[in-house]
Design a protein around this motif. Structure first.
Motif, PDB file in Angstrom:
ATOM      1  N   GLU A 257      -8.480   1.116  49.472  1.00 27.23           N
ATOM      2  CA  GLU A 257      -7.345   0.201  49.691  1.00 27.23           C
ATOM      3  C   GLU A 257      -6.872   0.172  51.151  1.00 27.23           C
TER       4      GLU A 257
ATOM      5  N   SER B 263     -16.927 -11.940  49.529  1.00 25.98           N
ATOM      6  CA  SER B 263     -16.330 -10.607  49.362  1.00 25.98           C
ATOM      7  C   SER B 263     -17.392  -9.509  49.343  1.00 25.98           C
TER       8      SER B 263
ATOM      9  N   THR C 173      -7.883  -4.924  38.095  1.00 23.70           N
ATOM     10  CA  THR C 173      -6.646  -5.708  38.205  1.00 23.70           C
ATOM     11  C   THR C 173      -5.768  -5.496  36.975  1.00 23.70           C
TER      12      THR C 173
ATOM     13  N   ARG D 264     -16.096 -16.857  46.692  1.00 24.93           N
ATOM     14  CA  ARG D 264     -15.466 -15.522  46.823  1.00 24.93           C
ATOM     15  C   ARG D 264     -16.421 -14.371  46.546  1.00 24.93           C
TER      16      ARG D 264
ATOM     17  N   ALA E 209      -9.184  -2.047  53.062  1.00 25.64           N
ATOM     18  CA  ALA E 209      -9.044  -3.460  52.692  1.00 25.64           C
ATOM     19  C   ALA E 209      -7.743  -4.031  53.263  1.00 25.64           C
ATOM     20  N   GLN E 210      -6.705  -3.179  53.328  1.00 22.84           N
ATOM     21  CA  GLN E 210      -5.394  -3.622  53.851  1.00 22.84           C
ATOM     22  C   GLN E 210      -5.339  -3.573  55.375  1.00 22.84           C
TER      23      GLN E 210
ATOM     24  N   ARG F 126      -1.024 -10.791  57.342  1.00 27.00           N
ATOM     25  CA  ARG F 126      -1.749 -10.890  56.078  1.00 27.00           C
ATOM     26  C   ARG F 126      -0.910 -10.575  54.846  1.00 27.00           C
TER      27      ARG F 126
ATOM     28  N   ASP G 227      -8.387 -10.551  45.553  1.00 28.61           N
ATOM     29  CA  ASP G 227      -8.307  -9.509  46.598  1.00 28.61           C
ATOM     30  C   ASP G 227      -8.995  -8.226  46.134  1.00 28.61           C
ATOM     31  N   ASN G 228      -8.839  -7.895  44.861  1.00 27.30           N
ATOM     32  CA  ASN G 228      -9.408  -6.642  44.347  1.00 27.30           C
ATOM     33  C   ASN G 228     -10.939  -6.622  44.371  1.00 27.30           C
TER      34      ASN G 228
ATOM     35  N   PHE H 158      -4.656 -14.306  42.589  1.00 24.17           N
ATOM     36  CA  PHE H 158      -5.028 -14.013  43.981  1.00 24.17           C
ATOM     37  C   PHE H 158      -5.056 -12.503  44.234  1.00 24.17           C
ATOM     38  N   ARG H 159      -4.237 -11.747  43.525  1.00 22.16           N
ATOM     39  CA  ARG H 159      -4.362 -10.275  43.588  1.00 22.16           C
ATOM     40  C   ARG H 159      -5.725  -9.873  43.018  1.00 22.16           C
TER      41      ARG H 159
END
Ligand code: NCD
Length: 364
Positions: free
Chosen positions: A57, A88, A172, A84, A60-61, A363, A329-330, A325-326
């Motif tokens: 994480e 990704s 998720t 995606r 990614a962040q 972001r 992102d995952n 969208f979370r």
């Protein structure tokens, strides 16, 4: 013993990977292995992947950067439309410090000149350390893997499976449920739309079979229902399966409403897909009237936002329970975790980390 990705060993893949884990107890060896199907994973494997994903994480962040895969190459081979998943996979590899080489589309590849998957695999595996692949034919990625000299990750093989999507979906779900003090055991989930051709829900049903007492509400036109073998698998795992064509009554008591797109590209014609498009529309008004207040809304994306489809209305975009969208992102942390595990660098990721030098403020 030969690594799992050697051609001779790969011919025995069904036995080595599938048979032991059909008991859902024995864990798999990740290092050097292909990731082809959810059938490979025991529940403890899923726990391991999620634990490694959580460690990814900060990367990614953009709180830290790592160069652990400096010098490694991902062959990102997408012979079917993707945004995606392809990007990704590539970004996940880049975030670990590796390089990405891509092929997109069938027409621009040598497959269009009649080359076999076998030959393409022999060649490309000489150029890469790991390969991610999507192809329109069910079973094609396994065939490709059997000739590959490096591990292959299935990015979607036709109507069959999409294992990394199911992993990011479940990651998720676990995160969203944690906020609601709920666990994966006892989960109540509705899957809505094209359950016949939608590979994401095929892999997700398999994955949920590793958990206990799941309530599955399968909502689709009769012609697009979940394959019987998967329904049977869920029932044999002790889950309750309810099959329905009625959206409103079936989403009334669920934790997750997982909507899917009519898989137009799998139909003979657009007109045939049109018969089913727009049948199950989830919008804010349906949600308010029929769902419990905290129901999480998911979709693997892309959502079909054309007026005749509109399966997941944009009027839900302000709803805090819309997790789409979370969820997307995952995909990054799950794919980073798989690459780190397959290439055996999990313990080295932090040792090769350094501060991020660029602007990251916008972001969040
Ligand atoms: C899905 C796929 O390709 O199977 N998309 C994705 O990978 N996120 C779902 C779809 O295309 O409808």
């Amino acid at each position: 013993m030969a690594p799992a990705y050697w051609p001779d060993a790969a011919r025995g893949l069904d036995f080595r990977l599938l048979a032991p884990n059909s008991h859902h107890e024995l864990s798999m060896e990740f290092v050097g292995s292909h990731i082809l199907s959810i059938d490979q994973f025991a529940r403890t494997d899923i726990d391991k992947i999620f634990a490694v994903a959580a460690k990814m994480e900060p990367y990614a962040q953009r709180e830290r950067a790592t160069s652990v895969l400096n010098g490694a190459i991902l062959g990102n081979m997408f012979f079917e439309a993707s945004t995606r998943t392809r990007v990704s996979f590539g970004c996940a590899f880049n975030l670990l410090g590796g390089e990405v080489r891509e092929t997109t589309g069938f027409e621009s590849s040598a497959l269009a000149k009649g080359e076999s998957l076998h030959d393409t695999a022999r060649v490309l595996s000489g150029y890469s350390d790991v390969i991610a692949m999507r192809h329109p034919q069910a079973g094609s990625v396994s065939d490709f893997a059997s000739a590959s000299r490096v591990p292959v990750v299935n990015g979607g093989d036709g109507v069959n499976e999409h294992p990394t999507q199911a992993l990011l979906d479940l990651y998720t779900i676990e995160k969203e449920m944690r906020g609601r003090k709920r666990e994966l055991d006892g989960l109540r989930i509705a899957m809505i739309g094209d359950l016949k051709f939608g590979r994401t829900v095929h892999s997700l049903v398999k994955l949920l079979c590793r958990y206990r007492d799941v309530e599955l509400h399968l909502i689709s036109p009769a012609a697009l229902c979940m394959p019987e073998a998967l329904v049977e698998m869920a029932r044999s795992a002790g889950h309750t399966v309810q099959i329905s064509e009625n959206l409103e009554s079936s989403i009334a008591h669920v934790d997750i409403a997982y909507s899917t797109r009519i898989q137009e590209e799998r139909f003979g014609s657009r007109a045939e897909a049109d018969l089913y498009r727009g049948k199950f529309r989830l919008n804010q008004s349906v949600y308010t009237q029929h769902c419990e207040p905290n129901t999480v809304i998911m979709h693997p994306l892309p959502r079909d936002s054309r007026a005749d489809a509109n399966e997941l209305s944009t009027d839900l975009d302000g709803n805090p329970n819309l997790a789409i969208f979370r969820q997307a992102d995952n995909g990054i942390v799950i794919r980073m975790a798989l690459f780190a595990m397959i290439l055996d660098v999990v313990e080295q990721v932090d040792k090769h980390s350094h501060p991020v030098r660029w602007y990251t403020g916008s972001r969040f």
